[in-house]
Design a protein around this motif. Structure first.
Motif, PDB file in Angstrom:
ATOM      1  N   TYR A  67     -10.789   3.450  -1.246  1.00  0.00           N
ATOM      2  CA  TYR A  67     -10.556   2.028  -1.538  1.00  0.00           C
ATOM      3  C   TYR A  67     -11.861   1.256  -1.750  1.00  0.00           C
ATOM      4  O   TYR A  67     -11.883   0.037  -1.665  1.00  0.00           O
ATOM      5  N   CYS A 101       0.874  -1.179   0.000  1.00  0.00           N
ATOM      6  CA  CYS A 101       0.000   0.000   0.000  1.00  0.00           C
ATOM      7  C   CYS A 101       0.907   1.224   0.000  1.00  0.00           C
ATOM      8  O   CYS A 101       1.124   1.859   1.031  1.00  0.00           O
ATOM      9  N   HIS A 120     -13.627   0.583  -4.341  1.00  0.00           N
ATOM     10  CA  HIS A 120     -13.666  -0.335  -5.480  1.00  0.00           C
ATOM     11  C   HIS A 120     -12.319  -1.015  -5.719  1.00  0.00           C
ATOM     12  O   HIS A 120     -12.074  -1.558  -6.802  1.00  0.00           O
ATOM     13  N   SER A 121     -11.456  -1.014  -4.704  1.00  0.00           N
ATOM     14  CA  SER A 121     -10.139  -1.636  -4.840  1.00  0.00           C
ATOM     15  C   SER A 121     -10.240  -3.140  -4.634  1.00  0.00           C
ATOM     16  O   SER A 121     -11.196  -3.642  -4.033  1.00  0.00           O
ATOM     17  N   THR A 174      -5.800  -5.160  -1.632  1.00  0.00           N
ATOM     18  CA  THR A 174      -5.473  -3.754  -1.401  1.00  0.00           C
ATOM     19  C   THR A 174      -6.230  -3.212  -0.199  1.00  0.00           C
ATOM     20  O   THR A 174      -5.686  -2.474   0.633  1.00  0.00           O
ATOM     21  N   GLN A 175      -7.488  -3.575  -0.071  1.00  0.00           N
ATOM     22  CA  GLN A 175      -8.294  -3.100   1.042  1.00  0.00           C
ATOM     23  C   GLN A 175      -7.765  -3.622   2.384  1.00  0.00           C
ATOM     24  O   GLN A 175      -7.749  -2.902   3.379  1.00  0.00           O
ATOM     25  N   CYS A 224      -4.564  -1.534   3.105  1.00  0.00           N
ATOM     26  CA  CYS A 224      -4.657  -0.074   3.130  1.00  0.00           C
ATOM     27  C   CYS A 224      -5.707   0.463   4.094  1.00  0.00           C
ATOM     28  O   CYS A 224      -5.498   1.494   4.724  1.00  0.00           O
ATOM     29  N   ARG A 225      -6.844  -0.203   4.185  1.00  0.00           N
ATOM     30  CA  ARG A 225      -7.925   0.320   5.013  1.00  0.00           C
ATOM     31  C   ARG A 225      -7.597   0.179   6.499  1.00  0.00           C
ATOM     32  O   ARG A 225      -6.910  -0.773   6.906  1.00  0.00           O
TER      33      ARG A 225
END
Length: 533
Positions: free
Chosen positions: A246, A192, A248-249, A253-254, A257-258
């Motif tokens: 995020y 990320c 629609h990631s 990735t979510q 990153c989230r």
């Protein structure tokens, strides 16, 4: 030269190289000089934040493979954090007495995965029951493996081995304890990059540029750069999360990153005290125990390098072999506690926290003891601890880029004791470091492609006993350097000086230097019961 006379002779000071220092200068607080209490508490909290990365990453990777969910993952994290606090306190009071944080280690992941994949667990239908059975198997292997370090440490065997360690053979070992963990640095940041890269930049700016730009009398920004940078980037990451960046990631990735996908806060209990045998009675398997013992031996070698660099960054004298052996014995007791409580991982010296000592220039024992208090406190108060444990992993990976580099460069600093103009020195350094990087790379690449290591027999435990040590960069480099340094041209009169052995002569015994007694003596008048000779 037209119109000129002879060039002035250079001053004598200009011809002198930098003097050799057996203690690192410019350290604000050494082992026995604690900072003021408010500052010590903040520094201890900073150490707690730094060690959270490994504490969260290991259970997050292993618990789902065992059939566990968020509830089990939170309990394992709490247990690992609780035992890490106990082990850190024991090490700082009774072990080496260095400001070393003792936490979970990646070295034990490979044999743990082998236990997870064992055939006897494949037929268990209930995921929770499967998790418990695997956990008990890991506990049994760790309990048996702990005896290796306990015996080697407290018997004095490791003292006899490390007496032959010289600055030359210590350089490859210590350097690759830090540099060998490069896979946990920027590759983790890149998962990320929009939050990992700002964390690196913020940490470097706060620790290196701002203190020199504002000329502050009090070293606030460089000493607390971790807290400042994590707070800013964590808030930034949360704003990205709530702003829908995020939405629609891809799922991966979510997860990275989230700030709301860890699932730890909702699953964590408000108050829970981990206790021995909380998962049930441990089970034992001879093959798995042997594999875990080899991982414990690799961890022993890696911790030796980490202890040495911690003593350097704490501005202590070089570790006497007897103190190092005592520390290894207490680390074995730490692995025993890991097995009794069920942490899913054995313990070694936290490399990232060793790097934090260099960043803050504070090597106080009290600070690390306060950080152990934070570990125990937040492991019991689950909801509060889960909040900090939910910091995105790329932020921790960004911290590793700086801290692992500090540890690696700490190993290189021991070159000042060696003769770098000697071809013997050049051969041992170059050959050991190259093999230390090349051999594990081969083992790791082979495993990534084939799904198993180069040694692949019907006995999984035997495979781990060979594949695990040869996959460790500091272990390979340290063993090669130690063997060559002790055997190559040993009878040559210049060899002793070239390898820097004479610089550590007065630290071979605990009582030879009064500073060693000051740094490493046991508290509460326990030296008469546990003499360090």
């Amino acid at each position: 030269m037209a119109g000129g006379g002879a060039a002035p002779a250079p001053k004598q000071d200009e011809l002198q190289p930098h003097p050799v220092k057996d203690q690192l200068p410019n350290i604000a607080y050494c082992i026995t000089s604690p900072p003021p209490w408010p500052e010590a508490i903040l520094l201890g909290f900073q150490h707690y934040l730094v060690m959270l990365g490994t504490t969260v990453i290991i259970p997050t990777a292993l618990v789902p493979q065992m059939g566990g969910g968020n509830d089990e993952k939170v309990r394992v994290i709490q247990t690992l954090l609780f035992v890490a606090g106990l082990n850190t306190l024991f090490q700082s009071f009774f072990g080496t007495r260095l400001p070393a944080v003792i936490g979970g280690s990646y070295t034990f992941v490979a044999p743990t995965i082998s236990i997870i994949l064992a055939n006897r667990y494949s037929d268990v239908p209930d995921p929770h029951e499967k998790f418990l059975k695997i956990m008990r198997g890991v506990q049994g292997a760790l309990i048996v493996a702990s005896t290796l370090q306990i015996v080697i440490g407290f018997s004095g065997l490791w003292r006899n081995v490390t007496r032959f360690l010289s600055p030359l053979s210590a350089v490859p070992l210590i350097s690759l304890v830090g540099f060998g963990l490069y896979e946990l640095g920027f590759p983790g940041v890149a998962k990320c990059v929009e939050i990992g890269l700002p964390e690196i930049i913020a940490l470097v700016i706060f620790s290196q540029y701002i203190p020199h730009a504002i000329h502050a009398k009090s070293p606030v920004f460089d000493r607390f750069a971790v807290i400042f940078s994590i707070a800013i980037v964590w808030v930034y990451a949360h704003l990205l999360t709530v702003g829908g960046a995020y939405k629609h990631s891809p799922p991966k990735t979510q997860i990275h990153c989230r700030t709301d996908r860890a699932g730890l806060v909702s699953a964590a209990p408000w108050i829970r005290v981990p206790y021995p045998f909380q998962w049930g009675a441990p089970s034992f398997d001879a093959g798995e125990a042997f594999a875990m013992m080899m991982a414990a031996f690799v961890g022993l070698v890696e911790s030796t390098g980490a202890f040495i660099v911690v003593s350097r960054y704490a501005s202590a004298t070089p570790l006497p072999p007897s103190i190092l052996s005592r520390g290894i014995g207490w680390q074995g007791i730490g692995i025993l506690l890991d097995g009794l409580f069920g942490t899913l991982s054995g313990s070694t010296v936290s490399v990232e926290n060793a790097g934090l000592l260099a960043l803050t220039r504070v090597g106080s024992r009290r600070v690390v003891q306060i950080s152990a208090g934070f570990m125990i406190f937040f492991s019991v108060l689950g909801k509060f601890g889960a909040v900090f444990a939910s910091i995105p992993a790329p932020i921790f990976a960004a911290l590793y880029c700086l801290f692992f580099a500090y540890v690696g460069s700490g190993g290189l600093s021991f070159l000042q004791f060696c003769n770098l103009n000697s071809f013997r020195t050049k051969f041992i350094l170059g050959f050991s470091v190259f093999l230390g990087l090349s051999v594990p790379q081969y083992f790791n690449e082979y495993t990534a492609v084939a799904g198993y290591g180069p040694v692949h027999t019907g006995a999984r435990w035997f495979n781990d006993m060979i594949n695990v040590p040869f996959s460790s960069e500091p272990f390979v480099a340290g063993v090669v350097a130690f063997f060559l340094d002790c055997t190559l041209h040993r009878r040559d009169s210049a060899t002793r000086k070239d390898r820097g052995y004479h610089w550590w002569d007065k630290f071979r015994s605990f009582k030879t230097d009064t500073r060693s007694e000051e740094f490493y003596s046991l508290p509460f008048n326990l030296n008469k019961f546990f003499p360090s000779v």
